[in-house]
Write an enzyme that holds these catalytic residues in place. Structure first.
Site, PDB file in Angstrom:
ATOM      1  N   CYS B  86       0.832  -1.200   0.000  1.00 41.02           N
ATOM      2  CA  CYS B  86       0.000   0.000   0.000  1.00 41.02           C
ATOM      3  C   CYS B  86       0.879   1.268   0.000  1.00 41.02           C
ATOM      4  CB  CYS B  86      -0.961  -0.055   1.182  1.00 41.02           C
ATOM      5  SG  CYS B  86      -2.374   1.039   1.008  1.00 41.02           S
ATOM      6  N   HIS B 203      -3.352  -5.744   1.059  1.00 36.18           N
ATOM      7  CA  HIS B 203      -2.673  -5.971   2.349  1.00 36.18           C
ATOM      8  C   HIS B 203      -2.667  -7.443   2.743  1.00 36.18           C
ATOM      9  CE1 HIS B 203      -2.387  -1.761   3.891  1.00 36.18           C
ATOM     10  NE2 HIS B 203      -3.400  -1.547   3.072  1.00 36.18           N
ATOM     11  N   GLU B 205      -0.969  -8.788   5.012  1.00 38.68           N
ATOM     12  CA  GLU B 205      -0.839  -8.889   6.476  1.00 38.68           C
ATOM     13  C   GLU B 205      -2.181  -8.728   7.185  1.00 38.68           C
ATOM     14  OE1 GLU B 205      -0.501  -6.215   4.849  1.00 38.68           O
ATOM     15  OE2 GLU B 205      -0.821  -4.433   6.072  1.00 38.68           O
TER      16      GLU B 205
END
Lengths: 82, 231
Positions: B86, B203, B205
């Site tokens: 990002c 993302h 994560e």
């Protein structure tokens, strides 16, 4: 000296913000407007007594920081302040 | 294996990244403040998401000049693995480690939702546990994720297999409707020519455990570990 710098999205890139503003303008029923492009205006004050080196300094910061050459074009004028 | 999560003023996905590597994957992980100048002891550098420097000027434009970036560029040139997620992706393009730029989403909206990604290169250090053409679900959350580059750059990216992820529909097809931000060629993530620097808007994560999704993000994070022989 003072540099007056304009940074605009490249012509080939769609400017969604400009487009939205254009639609609002068209809703105002004033005249006949066909395009709006929105950019940035930056003023930089600095000390330099030589116009040529002043230009090259401003060009440098425009290229490296104030604009991203991948997506933006820039333009500037330099004013001498006494 | 040692992981550095770079923290800029305004990073806000640094803790998610730290949690994923440290707590889920049990990897030795440090937060590294952006003033640090030496990253030699780390094997993987993570540029997390967020709004570094308040997105002033352009996303990632100021971070690029943070002291830590010199070391990141030097380490990247030496072949160390770097992943930018990002805002991290935006910083990588601003710093010239990846080609192109991320501009305002075409619809001008901040888009926060799960998207489907197709893995279009499964032979990278970041996707070696995926199969070519796999679709994975990963969340996005950005206002400036519209990947842009000149046509000749796109051709180069394609011919070098540098496009790693594309936004696709449920059938794995790149459609306009499956493109959440107007990205050229539905690009969601690219890798550099050397294959050690990956940038992606989604993302991984944020989808790294079953509790909060289907853990598809682990396929990417575990791929990284695999490339270090850790998995």
């Amino acid at each position: 000296m003072k540099a007056k710098i304009k940074v605009m999205l490249k012509k080939s890139i769609l400017d969604p913000q400009g487009k939205t503003v254009l639609h609002a303008i068209q809703d105002m029923n004033i005249g006949n407007f066909s395009d709006v492009r929105i950019g940035k205006y930056i003023e930089v004050s600095f000390n330099n007594s030589n116009l040529d080196s002043a230009k090259s300094e401003i060009d440098d910061i425009c290229k490296k920081l104030l604009s991203n050459p991948v997506m933006e074009d820039y333009d500037f004028e330099i004013e001498e302040i006494n | 294996m040692k992981v550095a999560i770079i923290v800029f003023p305004g990073s806000n996905c640094d803790h998610d990244a730290y949690y994923s590597f440290k707590k889920i994957l049990n990897v030795d992980t440090d937060f590294v403040w952006h003033k640090e100048s030496n990253l030699d002891k780390y094997d993987l550098i993570v540029l997390p998401g967020g709004f570094s420097y308040g997105d002033y000027l352009r996303c990632g434009a100021i971070s690029r000049f943070s002291p830590v970036m010199k070391s990141i560029v030097a380490n990247a040139k030496k072949g160390k693995l770097v992943i930018g997620i990002c805002n991290g992706f935006q910083i990588l393009t601003e710093s010239g480690l990846l080609p192109g730029a991320l501009i305002k989403n075409e619809n001008r909206q901040f888009v926060c939702k799960n998207v489907k990604l197709r893995v279009d290169n499964s032979e990278t250090n970041f996707t070696n546990l995926c199969n070519l053409g796999d679709t994975i679900t990963i969340p996005i959350a950005h206002g400036e994720g519209n990947y842009y580059c000149e046509d000749n750059v796109l051709e180069e990216l394609k011919s070098n297999q540098q496009v790693v992820f594309r936004y696709v529909d449920d059938n794995g097809q790149t459609q306009n409707q499956s493109n959440p931000n107007g990205s050229k060629d539905n690009i969601a993530g690219i890798i550099n020519k050397q294959g050690n620097v990956l940038g992606m808007m989604p993302h991984p994560e944020r989808n790294a455990e079953k509790l909060i999704g289907n853990a598809d993000g682990l396929k990417i994070l575990n791929s990284i570990l695999t490339s270090f022989g850790k998995n």
